[in-house]
Design a protein around this motif. Sequence first.
Motif, PDB file in Angstrom:
ATOM      1  N   THR A  85       0.875  -1.194  -0.134  1.00  0.00           N
ATOM      2  CA  THR A  85      -0.074  -0.084   0.048  1.00  0.00           C
ATOM      3  C   THR A  85       0.946   1.064  -0.025  1.00  0.00           C
ATOM      4  OG1 THR A  85       0.021   0.269   2.318  1.00  0.00           O
ATOM      5  CG2 THR A  85      -1.717  -1.229   1.395  1.00  0.00           C
ATOM      6  N   PHE A  86       0.143   2.392  -0.364  1.00  0.00           N
ATOM      7  CA  PHE A  86       1.069   3.540  -0.414  1.00  0.00           C
ATOM      8  C   PHE A  86       1.541   4.061   1.108  1.00  0.00           C
ATOM      9  CE2 PHE A  86       0.827   8.460  -0.802  1.00  0.00           C
ATOM     10  CZ  PHE A  86       2.149   8.446  -1.103  1.00  0.00           C
ATOM     11  N   GLU A  87       0.492   3.569   2.039  1.00  0.00           N
ATOM     12  CA  GLU A  87       0.861   3.794   3.357  1.00  0.00           C
ATOM     13  C   GLU A  87       1.889   3.154   3.932  1.00  0.00           C
ATOM     14  OE1 GLU A  87      -3.043   5.358   1.944  1.00  0.00           O
ATOM     15  OE2 GLU A  87      -2.314   3.347   2.063  1.00  0.00           O
ATOM     16  N   GLN A  88       2.099   2.119   3.477  1.00  0.00           N
ATOM     17  CA  GLN A  88       3.349   1.213   4.139  1.00  0.00           C
ATOM     18  C   GLN A  88       4.671   0.987   3.386  1.00  0.00           C
ATOM     19  OE1 GLN A  88       1.181  -2.583   3.720  1.00  0.00           O
ATOM     20  NE2 GLN A  88       0.824  -2.720   5.846  1.00  0.00           N
ATOM     21  N   TRP A  89       4.533   1.847   1.773  1.00  0.00           N
ATOM     22  CA  TRP A  89       5.554   1.956   1.161  1.00  0.00           C
ATOM     23  C   TRP A  89       6.647   2.927   1.563  1.00  0.00           C
ATOM     24  CZ3 TRP A  89       6.348   6.311  -2.140  1.00  0.00           C
ATOM     25  CH2 TRP A  89       7.740   6.352  -2.905  1.00  0.00           C
ATOM     26  N   GLN A  90       7.810   2.721   1.655  1.00  0.00           N
ATOM     27  CA  GLN A  90       8.893   3.715   1.972  1.00  0.00           C
ATOM     28  C   GLN A  90       9.687   4.298   0.909  1.00  0.00           C
ATOM     29  OE1 GLN A  90       9.649   4.731   5.328  1.00  0.00           O
ATOM     30  NE2 GLN A  90       7.672   3.405   5.691  1.00  0.00           N
ATOM     31  N   PRO A  91       9.414   5.530   0.736  1.00  0.00           N
ATOM     32  CA  PRO A  91      10.315   6.192  -0.528  1.00  0.00           C
ATOM     33  C   PRO A  91      11.533   5.956  -0.333  1.00  0.00           C
ATOM     34  CG  PRO A  91       9.363   7.761   0.815  1.00  0.00           C
ATOM     35  CD  PRO A  91       8.815   6.458   1.309  1.00  0.00           C
ATOM     36  N   PRO A  92      12.446   6.064  -1.364  1.00  0.00           N
ATOM     37  CA  PRO A  92      13.911   6.126  -1.435  1.00  0.00           C
ATOM     38  C   PRO A  92      14.513   7.414  -0.704  1.00  0.00           C
ATOM     39  CG  PRO A  92      13.174   6.450  -3.673  1.00  0.00           C
ATOM     40  CD  PRO A  92      12.086   6.258  -2.879  1.00  0.00           C
ATOM     41  N   ALA A  93      15.671   7.272  -0.103  1.00  0.00           N
ATOM     42  CA  ALA A  93      16.255   8.417   0.564  1.00  0.00           C
ATOM     43  C   ALA A  93      16.248   9.376  -0.375  1.00  0.00           C
ATOM     44  CB  ALA A  93      17.764   8.110   1.251  1.00  0.00           C
ATOM     45  N   PRO A  97      11.621  12.278  -7.822  1.00  0.00           N
ATOM     46  CA  PRO A  97      11.361  13.227  -8.764  1.00  0.00           C
ATOM     47  C   PRO A  97       9.844  13.495  -9.515  1.00  0.00           C
ATOM     48  CG  PRO A  97      12.686  11.944 -10.086  1.00  0.00           C
ATOM     49  CD  PRO A  97      12.886  11.388  -8.851  1.00  0.00           C
ATOM     50  N   LEU A  98       9.260  12.277  -9.464  1.00  0.00           N
ATOM     51  CA  LEU A  98       8.011  12.339 -10.090  1.00  0.00           C
ATOM     52  C   LEU A  98       6.984  11.048  -9.563  1.00  0.00           C
ATOM     53  CD1 LEU A  98       7.121  12.849 -13.740  1.00  0.00           C
ATOM     54  CD2 LEU A  98       5.596  11.443 -12.203  1.00  0.00           C
ATOM     55  N   LEU A 121       8.364  13.056  -2.438  1.00  0.00           N
ATOM     56  CA  LEU A 121       8.839  13.891  -3.551  1.00  0.00           C
ATOM     57  C   LEU A 121      10.059  14.599  -3.143  1.00  0.00           C
ATOM     58  CD1 LEU A 121       5.773  15.577  -5.175  1.00  0.00           C
ATOM     59  CD2 LEU A 121       7.185  13.739  -6.159  1.00  0.00           C
ATOM     60  N   THR A 122      11.005  14.548  -4.128  1.00  0.00           N
ATOM     61  CA  THR A 122      12.247  15.567  -3.871  1.00  0.00           C
ATOM     62  C   THR A 122      11.782  17.081  -3.808  1.00  0.00           C
ATOM     63  OG1 THR A 122      12.781  15.770  -6.194  1.00  0.00           O
ATOM     64  CG2 THR A 122      13.901  14.132  -5.040  1.00  0.00           C
ATOM     65  N   LEU A 239      -1.410  18.437 -11.843  1.00  0.00           N
ATOM     66  CA  LEU A 239      -0.230  18.436 -11.749  1.00  0.00           C
ATOM     67  C   LEU A 239       0.267  19.368 -10.593  1.00  0.00           C
ATOM     68  CD1 LEU A 239       0.861  18.498 -15.484  1.00  0.00           C
ATOM     69  CD2 LEU A 239       1.503  16.717 -14.100  1.00  0.00           C
ATOM     70  N   ALA A 240       0.958  19.302  -9.926  1.00  0.00           N
ATOM     71  CA  ALA A 240       1.657  19.965  -8.654  1.00  0.00           C
ATOM     72  C   ALA A 240       2.980  19.590  -8.434  1.00  0.00           C
ATOM     73  CB  ALA A 240       0.621  19.651  -7.411  1.00  0.00           C
ATOM     74  N   ARG A 241       3.408  20.800  -7.681  1.00  0.00           N
ATOM     75  CA  ARG A 241       4.802  20.695  -7.363  1.00  0.00           C
ATOM     76  C   ARG A 241       5.280  20.789  -5.931  1.00  0.00           C
ATOM     77  NH1 ARG A 241       7.892  21.364 -11.599  1.00  0.00           N
ATOM     78  NH2 ARG A 241       6.630  22.919 -12.413  1.00  0.00           N
ATOM     79  N   ARG A 242       5.948  20.177  -5.378  1.00  0.00           N
ATOM     80  CA  ARG A 242       6.565  20.145  -4.004  1.00  0.00           C
ATOM     81  C   ARG A 242       7.496  21.306  -3.919  1.00  0.00           C
ATOM     82  NH1 ARG A 242       9.931  16.295   0.260  1.00  0.00           N
ATOM     83  NH2 ARG A 242      10.629  18.197   1.746  1.00  0.00           N
ATOM     84  N   PRO A 243       7.234  22.274  -3.269  1.00  0.00           N
ATOM     85  CA  PRO A 243       8.075  23.657  -3.349  1.00  0.00           C
ATOM     86  C   PRO A 243       9.582  23.142  -3.023  1.00  0.00           C
ATOM     87  CG  PRO A 243       6.000  23.868  -1.732  1.00  0.00           C
ATOM     88  CD  PRO A 243       6.181  22.467  -2.220  1.00  0.00           C
TER      89      PRO A 243
END
Length: 248
Positions: A85-93, A97-98, A121-122, A239-243
């Motif tokens: 699940t997205f809730e359990q997934w750990q993003p990479p350090a 980027p997308l 997101l980065t 589409l949106a961007r992390r500041p």
Amino acid sequence: MTGVFGDVADLYDDVRPDYPAALADLIRDYHGGTPDTITEIGAGTGKGTAILLRLGAPVTCVEPDPRMTARLTATFPQVHAVTSTFEQWQPPAGGVPLLACALAWHWLDPTTRNPRAHDALTPGGTLAVFGHRYGYADPRQAHAVAAALRAIDPTAQERPTGWFQQDITDSALFTDIHADTIDRDLPLDTESYLRLLRTFGPYRQRSAEQQAQASTALRRLVDDFGGTVVLRLHTTLVLARRPRTDRP
């Protein structure tokens, strides 16, 4: 979302409409070129994945149902699939980027989906959320179908148009929010329409009796309309961007 679609994974992949290829260009232009990597949330059998692969970057697909993942990887063996699940997934350090999500945003925890997407997101990274809204080209068909379904389940509600753009905006976590919509018509005969119906979440989450009632009622309606219903697909891409620098 786990388990809702897995037992109809092949049917889902066969009957769900593809996304317009133009979405890939819109994502690339917004992002400012090809991202280094792409991560897709709730990838399902890969309907959205097909668009993301057009960007020409490695794609990681996060999907909680192993049966959906099996169909996905059979079609797109080049992706890296993660059963989670997205809730359990750990993003990479350092983040990704997308981050993309095709017709699965409503299945994510509404209290955490925006913060998790932001944190995954980065800085300056792109969030791309897209999906179809299934309308009807003929207002008479739209009214008749809605009335038939209300008669079976008066409590059923439809999310408002543009709801996920509003959801992302209301989180106040993203900037440069932009939406595009592509409309197209999809004629379906009675059997094709009913096969598509069997892949919809609201249908699958109803009791067996309600499912049978819906199928019988809609079969009669489409037959009365000459055996064809014309869906008007409203495909929206937000589409949106992390500041680049988050507020303290």
